[in-house]
Design an enzyme around this catalytic site. Structure first.
Site, mmCIF file in Angstrom:
data_model
loop_
_atom_site.group_PDB
_atom_site.id
_atom_site.type_symbol
_atom_site.label_atom_id
_atom_site.label_comp_id
_atom_site.label_asym_id
_atom_site.label_seq_id
_atom_site.Cartn_x
_atom_site.Cartn_y
_atom_site.Cartn_z
ATOM 1 N N GLN A 103 -2.895 -5.721 -12.374
ATOM 2 C CA GLN A 103 -2.667 -6.466 -11.289
ATOM 3 C C GLN A 103 -4.085 -6.813 -10.343
ATOM 4 O OE1 GLN A 103 0.906 -4.048 -9.966
ATOM 5 N NE2 GLN A 103 1.274 -5.961 -9.286
ATOM 6 N N HIS B 60 4.004 -3.450 -16.635
ATOM 7 C CA HIS B 60 2.648 -4.169 -16.371
ATOM 8 C C HIS B 60 1.678 -3.789 -17.226
ATOM 9 C CE1 HIS B 60 3.090 -6.389 -12.484
ATOM 10 N NE2 HIS B 60 3.582 -5.420 -11.652
ATOM 11 N N HIS C 277 8.669 0.187 -13.514
ATOM 12 C CA HIS C 277 8.014 -1.213 -13.137
ATOM 13 C C HIS C 277 6.806 -1.447 -13.453
ATOM 14 C CE1 HIS C 277 7.663 -4.598 -10.265
ATOM 15 N NE2 HIS C 277 6.490 -4.260 -10.306
ATOM 16 N N GLU C 278 5.872 -0.242 -13.198
ATOM 17 C CA GLU C 278 4.350 -0.226 -13.404
ATOM 18 C C GLU C 278 3.989 -0.061 -14.886
ATOM 19 O OE1 GLU C 278 2.880 -1.172 -11.072
ATOM 20 O OE2 GLU C 278 4.022 -0.922 -9.253
ATOM 21 N N GLY D 139 3.312 0.644 -5.256
ATOM 22 C CA GLY D 139 2.854 0.828 -6.486
ATOM 23 C C GLY D 139 1.898 -0.256 -7.030
ATOM 24 N N CYS E 36 6.935 -7.034 -6.187
ATOM 25 C CA CYS E 36 5.803 -6.646 -7.108
ATOM 26 C C CYS E 36 4.702 -7.795 -6.366
ATOM 27 C CB CYS E 36 6.064 -7.364 -8.478
ATOM 28 S SG CYS E 36 4.633 -7.225 -9.471
ATOM 29 N N LEU E 37 3.500 -7.101 -6.194
ATOM 30 C CA LEU E 37 2.438 -7.837 -5.257
ATOM 31 C C LEU E 37 2.101 -9.014 -6.034
ATOM 32 C CD1 LEU E 37 0.663 -4.712 -4.077
ATOM 33 C CD2 LEU E 37 1.889 -6.380 -2.637
HETATM 34 C C1 Y12 Z 1 10.949 -1.167 -6.252
HETATM 35 C C2 Y12 Z 1 10.091 -1.248 -5.424
HETATM 36 C C3 Y12 Z 1 8.926 -1.659 -5.617
HETATM 37 C C4 Y12 Z 1 8.227 -1.442 -7.096
HETATM 38 C C5 Y12 Z 1 7.018 -1.692 -7.552
HETATM 39 C C6 Y12 Z 1 5.708 -1.722 -6.212
HETATM 40 N N1 Y12 Z 1 5.992 -3.025 -5.915
HETATM 41 C C7 Y12 Z 1 5.433 -3.130 -4.488
HETATM 42 O O1 Y12 Z 1 4.531 -2.300 -4.081
HETATM 43 C C8 Y12 Z 1 5.699 -4.501 -3.966
HETATM 44 C C9 Y12 Z 1 5.187 -4.815 -2.832
HETATM 45 C C10 Y12 Z 1 5.218 -5.829 -2.210
HETATM 46 C C11 Y12 Z 1 4.473 -6.169 -0.864
HETATM 47 C C12 Y12 Z 1 4.439 -7.433 -0.274
HETATM 48 O O2 Y12 Z 1 4.007 -7.749 0.931
HETATM 49 C C13 Y12 Z 1 4.525 -7.417 2.119
HETATM 50 O O3 Y12 Z 1 5.449 -6.989 2.171
HETATM 51 C C14 Y12 Z 1 3.351 -7.485 3.389
HETATM 52 C C15 Y12 Z 1 5.390 -8.536 -0.728
HETATM 53 O O4 Y12 Z 1 5.642 -9.610 -0.116
HETATM 54 C C16 Y12 Z 1 4.653 -10.765 -0.089
HETATM 55 O O5 Y12 Z 1 3.902 -10.647 -0.777
HETATM 56 C C17 Y12 Z 1 4.906 -11.867 0.724
HETATM 57 C C18 Y12 Z 1 5.860 -8.265 -2.036
HETATM 58 C C19 Y12 Z 1 6.088 -7.137 -2.856
HETATM 59 C C20 Y12 Z 1 9.402 -1.102 -7.849
HETATM 60 C C21 Y12 Z 1 10.578 -1.009 -7.512
HETATM 61 CO CO CO Z 2 4.590 -5.210 -10.102
#
Ligand code: Y12
Ligand code: CO
Length: 180
Positions: free
Chosen positions: A58, A149, A145-146, A53, A103-104
Protein backbone atom coordinates in the site's frame (compact mmCIF):
# COMPACT_ATOMS: atom_id res chain seq x y z
CA UNK A 1 25.26 15.52 9.85
CA UNK A 2 25.14 12.60 12.31
CA UNK A 3 24.72 9.51 10.06
CA UNK A 4 22.52 7.55 12.46
CA UNK A 5 19.79 10.23 12.39
CA UNK A 6 16.79 9.59 10.16
CA UNK A 7 13.43 11.33 10.21
CA UNK A 8 10.27 9.24 10.34
CA UNK A 9 8.12 10.00 7.29
CA UNK A 10 4.50 9.59 6.25
CA UNK A 11 4.60 7.72 2.91
CA UNK A 12 2.15 8.21 0.00
CA UNK A 13 -0.60 5.53 -0.03
CA UNK A 14 -1.28 3.73 -3.33
CA UNK A 15 -4.98 3.96 -4.18
CA UNK A 16 -7.29 1.66 -6.22
CA UNK A 17 -7.36 1.18 -9.25
CA UNK A 18 -3.53 1.47 -9.29
CA UNK A 19 -2.14 -1.82 -10.75
CA UNK A 20 0.61 -1.82 -8.11
CA UNK A 21 -1.97 -3.22 -5.67
CA UNK A 22 -2.14 -6.41 -7.79
CA UNK A 23 1.55 -7.27 -7.27
CA UNK A 24 2.48 -10.38 -5.28
CA UNK A 25 4.84 -9.35 -2.48
CA UNK A 26 8.14 -11.16 -1.86
CA UNK A 27 9.52 -12.68 1.35
CA UNK A 28 11.75 -10.49 3.52
CA UNK A 29 15.30 -11.86 3.85
CA UNK A 30 17.16 -8.99 5.59
CA UNK A 31 16.11 -7.94 9.13
CA UNK A 32 18.31 -4.85 9.14
CA UNK A 33 18.14 -1.13 9.93
CA UNK A 34 16.58 -0.38 6.51
CA UNK A 35 13.70 -2.69 7.45
CA UNK A 36 13.38 -1.00 10.87
CA UNK A 37 13.28 2.45 9.27
CA UNK A 38 10.64 1.26 6.79
CA UNK A 39 8.49 -0.21 9.61
CA UNK A 40 8.70 3.10 11.49
CA UNK A 41 7.56 4.92 8.35
CA UNK A 42 4.70 2.45 7.86
CA UNK A 43 3.53 3.09 11.44
CA UNK A 44 3.65 6.86 10.92
CA UNK A 45 1.69 6.48 7.66
CA UNK A 46 -0.98 4.28 9.25
CA UNK A 47 -1.41 6.53 12.27
CA UNK A 48 -1.51 9.78 10.28
CA UNK A 49 -4.12 8.21 7.95
CA UNK A 50 -6.35 6.97 10.82
CA UNK A 51 -5.78 3.34 9.85
CA UNK A 52 -5.64 0.21 11.99
CA UNK A 53 -3.72 -1.88 9.47
CA UNK A 54 -1.35 -1.37 6.55
CA UNK A 55 0.48 -3.68 4.14
CA UNK A 56 3.81 -2.69 2.55
CA UNK A 57 2.37 -2.84 -0.99
CA UNK A 58 0.00 0.00 0.00
CA UNK A 59 3.07 2.23 0.16
CA UNK A 60 4.46 0.69 -3.07
CA UNK A 61 6.89 -1.79 -1.47
CA UNK A 62 6.27 -5.39 -2.63
CA UNK A 63 7.53 -7.15 0.50
CA UNK A 64 5.64 -9.49 2.83
CA UNK A 65 5.25 -6.97 5.64
CA UNK A 66 2.13 -5.75 7.40
CA UNK A 67 1.40 -3.81 10.55
CA UNK A 68 -1.70 -3.79 12.75
CA UNK A 69 -2.70 -1.64 15.69
CA UNK A 70 -6.13 -2.73 16.87
CA UNK A 71 -7.94 -0.18 19.10
CA UNK A 72 -9.12 -1.16 22.60
CA UNK A 73 -12.78 -1.15 23.75
CA UNK A 74 -12.63 2.66 24.16
CA UNK A 75 -11.41 3.00 20.57
CA UNK A 76 -7.91 4.05 21.72
CA UNK A 77 -4.86 2.88 19.75
CA UNK A 78 -1.70 2.22 21.74
CA UNK A 79 1.75 1.57 20.26
CA UNK A 80 2.10 -1.20 22.90
CA UNK A 81 -0.48 -3.14 20.87
CA UNK A 82 1.37 -2.65 17.55
CA UNK A 83 2.02 -5.89 15.68
CA UNK A 84 4.80 -5.83 13.07
CA UNK A 85 4.22 -8.95 11.00
CA UNK A 86 6.81 -10.17 8.52
CA UNK A 87 6.53 -13.25 6.27
CA UNK A 88 3.17 -14.30 7.76
CA UNK A 89 1.77 -17.83 7.46
CA UNK A 90 -1.83 -18.60 8.45
CA UNK A 91 -3.09 -22.02 9.57
CA UNK A 92 -5.97 -23.64 11.52
CA UNK A 93 -8.63 -21.26 10.18
CA UNK A 94 -12.02 -21.92 11.81
CA UNK A 95 -15.52 -20.46 11.78
CA UNK A 96 -16.89 -17.50 9.88
CA UNK A 97 -17.57 -13.90 10.85
CA UNK A 98 -18.73 -10.73 9.10
CA UNK A 99 -17.09 -7.33 9.68
CA UNK A 100 -17.50 -4.00 7.97
CA UNK A 101 -14.09 -3.53 6.37
CA UNK A 102 -12.37 -0.42 5.12
CA UNK A 103 -9.03 0.09 3.39
CA UNK A 104 -6.73 3.10 3.08
CA UNK A 105 -6.25 2.11 -0.60
CA UNK A 106 -10.02 2.27 -1.23
CA UNK A 107 -10.86 5.52 0.60
CA UNK A 108 -14.41 6.26 1.77
CA UNK A 109 -15.80 2.74 1.17
CA UNK A 110 -16.82 0.28 3.85
CA UNK A 111 -18.38 -3.10 3.04
CA UNK A 112 -19.48 -6.18 5.01
CA UNK A 113 -17.07 -9.03 4.24
CA UNK A 114 -17.18 -12.65 5.43
CA UNK A 115 -13.93 -14.17 6.68
CA UNK A 116 -12.66 -16.84 9.08
CA UNK A 117 -13.42 -16.12 12.74
CA UNK A 118 -10.22 -17.61 14.20
CA UNK A 119 -6.76 -18.53 12.94
CA UNK A 120 -3.18 -19.29 13.95
CA UNK A 121 -0.55 -16.87 12.68
CA UNK A 122 3.16 -17.63 12.42
CA UNK A 123 5.35 -14.63 11.59
CA UNK A 124 8.69 -12.93 12.15
CA UNK A 125 9.23 -9.65 14.01
CA UNK A 126 11.63 -6.85 12.95
CA UNK A 127 14.58 -8.77 14.45
CA UNK A 128 13.77 -12.01 12.60
CA UNK A 129 12.42 -13.79 15.70
CA UNK A 130 9.55 -16.21 15.02
CA UNK A 131 6.21 -15.85 16.85
CA UNK A 132 3.02 -17.91 16.84
CA UNK A 133 -0.25 -16.30 17.96
CA UNK A 134 -3.92 -17.25 18.00
CA UNK A 135 -6.15 -14.49 16.62
CA UNK A 136 -9.90 -13.97 16.62
CA UNK A 137 -12.45 -11.21 15.96
CA UNK A 138 -11.19 -7.96 14.44
CA UNK A 139 -7.51 -9.00 14.78
CA UNK A 140 -8.18 -12.17 12.76
CA UNK A 141 -10.19 -10.25 10.14
CA UNK A 142 -7.54 -7.52 9.80
CA UNK A 143 -4.77 -10.15 9.45
CA UNK A 144 -6.72 -11.81 6.60
CA UNK A 145 -7.41 -8.41 4.97
CA UNK A 146 -3.72 -7.42 5.10
CA UNK A 147 -2.39 -10.82 3.94
CA UNK A 148 -4.73 -10.54 0.93
CA UNK A 149 -2.83 -7.31 0.06
CA UNK A 150 0.45 -9.30 0.07
CA UNK A 151 -1.18 -11.63 -2.48
CA UNK A 152 -2.37 -8.74 -4.68
CA UNK A 153 -6.01 -8.93 -3.57
CA UNK A 154 -8.42 -6.28 -2.26
CA UNK A 155 -11.50 -6.73 -0.07
CA UNK A 156 -13.76 -5.39 -2.85
CA UNK A 157 -12.93 -8.54 -4.88
CA UNK A 158 -14.91 -10.52 -2.29
CA UNK A 159 -18.11 -8.57 -2.97
CA UNK A 160 -20.96 -10.29 -4.83
CA UNK A 161 -21.39 -9.18 -8.49
CA UNK A 162 -24.17 -6.61 -7.88
CA UNK A 163 -22.45 -4.92 -4.95
CA UNK A 164 -19.14 -4.81 -6.83
CA UNK A 165 -20.85 -3.12 -9.84
CA UNK A 166 -22.45 -0.54 -7.51
CA UNK A 167 -19.11 0.06 -5.82
CA UNK A 168 -17.30 0.61 -9.17
CA UNK A 169 -19.93 3.15 -10.27
CA UNK A 170 -19.83 5.10 -7.00
CA UNK A 171 -16.02 4.95 -6.76
CA UNK A 172 -15.61 6.32 -10.30
CA UNK A 173 -17.91 9.21 -9.35
CA UNK A 174 -15.88 9.86 -6.20
CA UNK A 175 -12.54 9.89 -8.10
CA UNK A 176 -14.05 12.29 -10.67
CA UNK A 177 -15.30 14.65 -7.93
CA UNK A 178 -11.86 14.61 -6.28
CA UNK A 179 -10.19 15.62 -9.59
CA UNK A 180 -12.43 18.64 -10.18
C1 Y12 B 1 -11.80 -4.16 9.33
C2 Y12 B 1 -11.36 -2.88 9.42
C3 Y12 B 1 -10.14 -2.52 8.89
C4 Y12 B 1 -9.34 -3.48 8.26
C5 Y12 B 1 -8.01 -3.22 7.63
C6 Y12 B 1 -7.35 -1.93 7.88
N1 Y12 B 1 -8.08 -0.83 7.27
C7 Y12 B 1 -7.94 0.44 7.70
O1 Y12 B 1 -7.16 0.69 8.58
C8 Y12 B 1 -8.76 1.46 7.03
C9 Y12 B 1 -8.72 2.73 7.39
C10 Y12 B 1 -9.49 3.79 6.72
C11 Y12 B 1 -9.30 5.10 7.14
C12 Y12 B 1 -9.96 6.15 6.51
O2 Y12 B 1 -9.70 7.44 6.83
C13 Y12 B 1 -10.33 8.14 7.84
O3 Y12 B 1 -11.20 7.62 8.49
C14 Y12 B 1 -9.89 9.51 8.05
C15 Y12 B 1 -10.87 5.88 5.50
O4 Y12 B 1 -11.63 6.93 4.95
C16 Y12 B 1 -11.13 7.72 3.98
O5 Y12 B 1 -10.08 7.47 3.48
C17 Y12 B 1 -11.97 8.85 3.56
C18 Y12 B 1 -11.05 4.59 5.07
C19 Y12 B 1 -10.36 3.54 5.67
C20 Y12 B 1 -9.81 -4.75 8.16
C21 Y12 B 1 -11.01 -5.08 8.71
CO1 CO C 1 -6.48 -2.68 2.87
Amino acid sequence: MYEGYRRVMKLPVVVYPDKKLKEISKEVTAFDTDLHEFLDNMYETMLESNGIGLAAIQVAVAKRILILCIPDEEGEQSKDELLEIINPVVSNETGTTVYQEGCLSVPSFYEDIERHEKLTLTYHDRHGNEHVIEAEGLTSVAIQHEIDHLDGKLFIEKLPYGRRKKFEKEYKKLLKSKKS
